[in-house]
Design a protein around this motif. Structure first.
Motif, PDB file in Angstrom:
ATOM      1  N   SER A 101       0.832  -1.198   0.000  1.00  0.00           N
ATOM      2  CA  SER A 101       0.000   0.000   0.000  1.00  0.00           C
ATOM      3  C   SER A 101       0.874   1.258   0.000  1.00  0.00           C
ATOM      4  N   HIS A 102       1.913   1.217   0.808  1.00  0.00           N
ATOM      5  CA  HIS A 102       2.823   2.352   0.877  1.00  0.00           C
ATOM      6  C   HIS A 102       3.494   2.607  -0.479  1.00  0.00           C
ATOM      7  N   GLY A 140       1.137   4.149  -2.776  1.00  0.00           N
ATOM      8  CA  GLY A 140       0.914   5.546  -2.390  1.00  0.00           C
ATOM      9  C   GLY A 140       1.966   6.477  -2.975  1.00  0.00           C
ATOM     10  N   MET A 164       1.113   8.437  -6.238  1.00  0.00           N
ATOM     11  CA  MET A 164       0.077   9.468  -6.328  1.00  0.00           C
ATOM     12  C   MET A 164       0.664  10.795  -6.790  1.00  0.00           C
ATOM     13  N   GLU A 184      -6.845   8.260 -14.811  1.00  0.00           N
ATOM     14  CA  GLU A 184      -7.591   7.078 -14.380  1.00  0.00           C
ATOM     15  C   GLU A 184      -6.723   6.179 -13.508  1.00  0.00           C
ATOM     16  N   GLU A 206      -4.287   7.314 -11.534  1.00  0.00           N
ATOM     17  CA  GLU A 206      -4.159   7.961 -10.220  1.00  0.00           C
ATOM     18  C   GLU A 206      -5.263   7.397  -9.331  1.00  0.00           C
ATOM     19  N   VAL A 207      -6.450   7.315  -9.920  1.00  0.00           N
ATOM     20  CA  VAL A 207      -7.602   6.828  -9.157  1.00  0.00           C
ATOM     21  C   VAL A 207      -7.443   5.340  -8.836  1.00  0.00           C
ATOM     22  N   ALA A 210      -4.547   4.492  -6.332  1.00  0.00           N
ATOM     23  CA  ALA A 210      -4.915   4.950  -4.991  1.00  0.00           C
ATOM     24  C   ALA A 210      -5.980   4.039  -4.390  1.00  0.00           C
ATOM     25  N   ASN A 211      -6.897   3.624  -5.241  1.00  0.00           N
ATOM     26  CA  ASN A 211      -7.963   2.747  -4.794  1.00  0.00           C
ATOM     27  C   ASN A 211      -7.406   1.420  -4.278  1.00  0.00           C
ATOM     28  N   ALA A 258      -4.326   0.905  -3.277  1.00  0.00           N
ATOM     29  CA  ALA A 258      -3.535   1.208  -2.082  1.00  0.00           C
ATOM     30  C   ALA A 258      -4.431   1.301  -0.847  1.00  0.00           C
ATOM     31  N   LEU A 259      -5.582   1.918  -1.027  1.00  0.00           N
ATOM     32  CA  LEU A 259      -6.515   2.069   0.094  1.00  0.00           C
ATOM     33  C   LEU A 259      -7.098   0.736   0.539  1.00  0.00           C
ATOM     34  N   LEU A 318      -4.412  -0.962   2.458  1.00  0.00           N
ATOM     35  CA  LEU A 318      -4.221  -0.351   3.769  1.00  0.00           C
ATOM     36  C   LEU A 318      -5.336  -0.786   4.726  1.00  0.00           C
ATOM     37  N   MET A 343      -3.197  17.733  -6.067  1.00  0.00           N
ATOM     38  CA  MET A 343      -2.853  16.437  -5.482  1.00  0.00           C
ATOM     39  C   MET A 343      -1.429  16.475  -4.913  1.00  0.00           C
ATOM     40  N   ALA A 351      -0.151  14.849  -1.541  1.00  0.00           N
ATOM     41  CA  ALA A 351       0.509  13.563  -1.768  1.00  0.00           C
ATOM     42  C   ALA A 351       1.915  13.589  -1.175  1.00  0.00           C
ATOM     43  N   ILE A 381       1.699  11.650   2.010  1.00  0.00           N
ATOM     44  CA  ILE A 381       1.099  10.309   2.104  1.00  0.00           C
ATOM     45  C   ILE A 381       2.082   9.309   2.703  1.00  0.00           C
ATOM     46  N   LYS A 394      -3.359   8.142   7.292  1.00  0.00           N
ATOM     47  CA  LYS A 394      -2.839   7.803   5.966  1.00  0.00           C
ATOM     48  C   LYS A 394      -3.995   7.401   5.045  1.00  0.00           C
ATOM     49  N   MET A 438      -5.030   9.380   1.645  1.00  0.00           N
ATOM     50  CA  MET A 438      -5.057   8.695   0.341  1.00  0.00           C
ATOM     51  C   MET A 438      -6.430   8.820  -0.306  1.00  0.00           C
ATOM     52  N   GLN A 452      -7.206  10.674  -3.844  1.00  0.00           N
ATOM     53  CA  GLN A 452      -7.934   9.924  -4.874  1.00  0.00           C
ATOM     54  C   GLN A 452      -9.184  10.693  -5.325  1.00  0.00           C
ATOM     55  N   ALA A 486      -8.279  13.396  -7.796  1.00  0.00           N
ATOM     56  CA  ALA A 486      -8.097  12.902  -9.168  1.00  0.00           C
ATOM     57  C   ALA A 486      -9.475  12.693  -9.811  1.00  0.00           C
ATOM     58  N   LEU A 537     -11.239  14.439 -13.133  1.00  0.00           N
ATOM     59  CA  LEU A 537     -11.894  13.716 -14.227  1.00  0.00           C
ATOM     60  C   LEU A 537     -13.292  14.249 -14.519  1.00  0.00           C
TER      61      LEU A 537
END
Lengths: 240, 337
Positions: free
Chosen positions: A22-23, A26, A29, A36, A38-39, A42-43, A45-46, A49, B71, B75, B78, B87, B91, B95, B98, B102
């Motif tokens: 996850s780190h 991260g 980012m 897309e 980036e999203v 991050a998703n 990674a979350l 986490l 961001m 970031a 993070i 954290k 994050m 997210q 971003a 979009l």
């Protein structure tokens, strides 16, 4: 009591995997190749986490475990601590790891045990992670000459860290050789579909078979922890 | 006032429209003006003045760029967030940003711009982003100050945009504002934890507020008598309130919040004015504002360089996705940037 200790050590190992990967994700980012991603990164990674927090809480206090252990006490796989490299390296690391996680959680979710609850939740998340990695493996492997080359390099470079996923892990009652052959079959067929050669080298490093689980890590890991833990360690006892 | 349905037919201009002539344009303009006057929405296929379209493209693109550049300062923390809970919150926030970028690029695309072209303008410095993101995040408390003050200022600006005359922008703002208010409360809560923490944590929070307060006030733009686009934007109902009016509203909101945070705002002239029913506050350093806008802020160079590098280094990935899509056109949908 021994069951509890065993559960703790498995929870710690799986929790460290999720925390460390996850780190790394991260770190992407603000640097991803398209918005897309980036999203998506991050998703993922979350999700990881979230898994890490549940697993580490099974083993103790999540923040104490994440921020106050030193490098030699971390039990994560060396695979997940590998630097991001280029996008191909990140994707191959995701492919190798999410395939393993998906197979493992599917099995843990299907039997009673201390990880069944977490596994039932996590298996849905990692199915998405795996799909994401597979789609990019296809696009990059079967995209341009350059993307193919980068993918091939990444597949080969990370191959030697894949053996340790199947080293024995205290407290995790799984048929490891069955898991390993399912993983090999899945990854091989994926790489073939993407037009990539399945690496031929050894699946463990020269000295490091399963070493992450024993607290033996690669060089970049200490630096990663230094960054991750610095602020928390600078304010002992503070709450955030 | 005609009904929305009647407008819908009257004001829609076919893309192929060669008929026109000045008379037809005047008729379209009348319908446009009536739609705006009736507080109804202009939609992508409706006729609109060229200047209205251009203003919106500029404003929405800059808004999108701000989300994307925005961001970076967050970031930056993070990998150093001091607890796993914080954290995860950070994050999720980055997210969301971003995601906001979009939505906003999509809204701009309904006006005929393309995301690629807009990003190119950002990268070459031909379009701007909010000046606030040219300030550095030096401590963890800055993450809280950004949430509380920067997102707070953004919300004050954006809530009226939910009623903006251009439908796609207004609808994007509804979604963005919901998420932003969540971030703002989290930022406030982060600062509160620091303010009530150890003396070092409290000092960290105060220092962050001291550094972010004035730049946040600058987010509302130049004073009304120097704001180039304001009058026209208000006539078109793109904008609903003047810069100074929104800035006043923001100060009035922040003062009691600062008090309950146990933190001070770095302005000796800040005091309640009974007569006006607002707070009086000190003079903003407009020279600094102009310098930052011109590219001379602390992080302008760094922010744009990182954005360009991410884009350039990702070119091979986008090329691969496009090549794959072309080879497998019946297959999975992929980004063709």
């Amino acid at each position: 009591m021994t069951t509890t200790t065993h559960t703790h050590s498995a929870a710690l190992a799986l929790g460290d995997d999720a925390l460390v990967l996850s780190h790394r994700l991260g770190e992407w980012m603000g640097h991803a190749p398209v918005l897309e991603e980036e999203v998506a990164l991050a998703n993922i990674a979350l999700d990881l986490l979230g898994q890490a927090r549940i697993l580490l809480s099974m083993a103790g206090d999540e923040d104490e475990l994440a921020y106050l252990r030193e490098e030699r006490a971390f039990r994560n796989l060396q695979l997940v601590e590998q630097p991001n490299g280029d996008f191909a390296h990140t994707i191959v690391r995701q492919l190798y790891f999410s395939t393993y996680q998906h197979l493992m959680y599917a099995r843990l979710a299907s039997v009673e045990g201390p990880f069944a609850g977490l596994a039932a939740k996590a298996v849905k998340e990692v199915a998405y992670h795996r799909d994401h990695a597979e789609q990019w493996t296809l696009r990059l492997g079967d995209g341009t000459e350059e993307s193919h080359e980068r993918m091939q390099r990444a597949c080969t470079a990370l191959w030697r860290f894949t053996g340790e996923m199947f080293a024995p892990l205290d407290g995790l009652d799984l048929d490891r050789s069955e898991l390993e052959s399912a993983w090999l079959e899945s990854v091989r067929s994926m790489l073939e579909r993407a037009g990539l050669a399945v690496p031929e080298g050894s699946r463990t490093g020269a000295w490091s078979a399963g070493a992450g689980r024993e607290g033996l890590h690669t060089e970049s890991f200490g630096r990663m922890l230094a960054e991750m833990q610095h602020l928390h360690r600078s304010h002992p006892g503070a709450s955030w | 006032m005609a009904t929305a349905a009647a407008h819908q037919t009257a004001r829609t201009q076919p893309h192929t429209g060669q008929d026109g002539g000045a008379g037809a344009d005047e008729a379209y303009a009348r319908v446009f003006d009536a739609t705006v006057a009736a507080d109804e929405r202009i939609e992508p296929r409706d006729w609109m003045p060229d200047a209205y379209r251009a203003t919106l493209v500029r404003q929405i693109a800059q808004h999108a760029h701000s989300e994307i550049i925005g961001m970076q300062p967050e970031a930056n923390w993070i990998t150093r967030a001091p607890s796993l809970r914080r954290k995860a919150i950070l994050m999720a926030k980055v997210q969301d940003e971003a995601g906001h970028g979009l939505y906003l690029y999509s809204a701009a695309e309904t006006l005929g711009a393309s995301r690629e072209e807009l990003l190119d303008k950002l990268h070459s410095g031909r379009q701007k982003y909010s000046s606030i993101f040219n300030y550095p995040t030096l401590t963890w408390a800055d993450v809280g100050a950004i949430g509380w003050l920067v997102d707070g200022a953004a919300i004050t600006n954006q809530v009226p945009l939910c009623r903006c005359s251009y439908g796609p922008y207004a609808r994007a703002m509804v979604r963005v504002c919901k998420e932003e208010s969540f971030h703002q409360r989290q930022g406030y809560e982060l600062l509160l934890a620091l303010s009530r923490g150890t003396p070092e944590q409290h000092a960290m929070a105060q220092d962050a507020v001291d550094r972010w307060w004035w730049p946040s006030l600058m987010m509302f733009g130049p004073p009304d008598d120097e704001s180039a686009h304001s009058a026209q934007s208000m006539a078109w109902k793109i904008k609903r309130h003047s810069n100074d009016e929104l800035r006043r509203r923001f100060v009035d909101i922040c003062v009691p919040q600062a008090a309950s945070l146990g933190l001070t705002l770095p302005d000796p002239d800040l005091k309640w004015n009974e007569e006006r029913g607002h707070h009086d506050f000190g003079a903003i350093d407009w020279t600094e504002f102009k310098e930052v806008l011109k590219g001379n802020g602390p992080c302008n160079e760094q922010r744009i360089t990182q954005r360009r590098r991410a884009h350039d280094e990702g070119a091979w990935v986008r090329d691969a996705a496009a090549a794959y899509a072309a080879k497998h056109s019946s297959g999975t949908e992929v980004e063709q940037a």
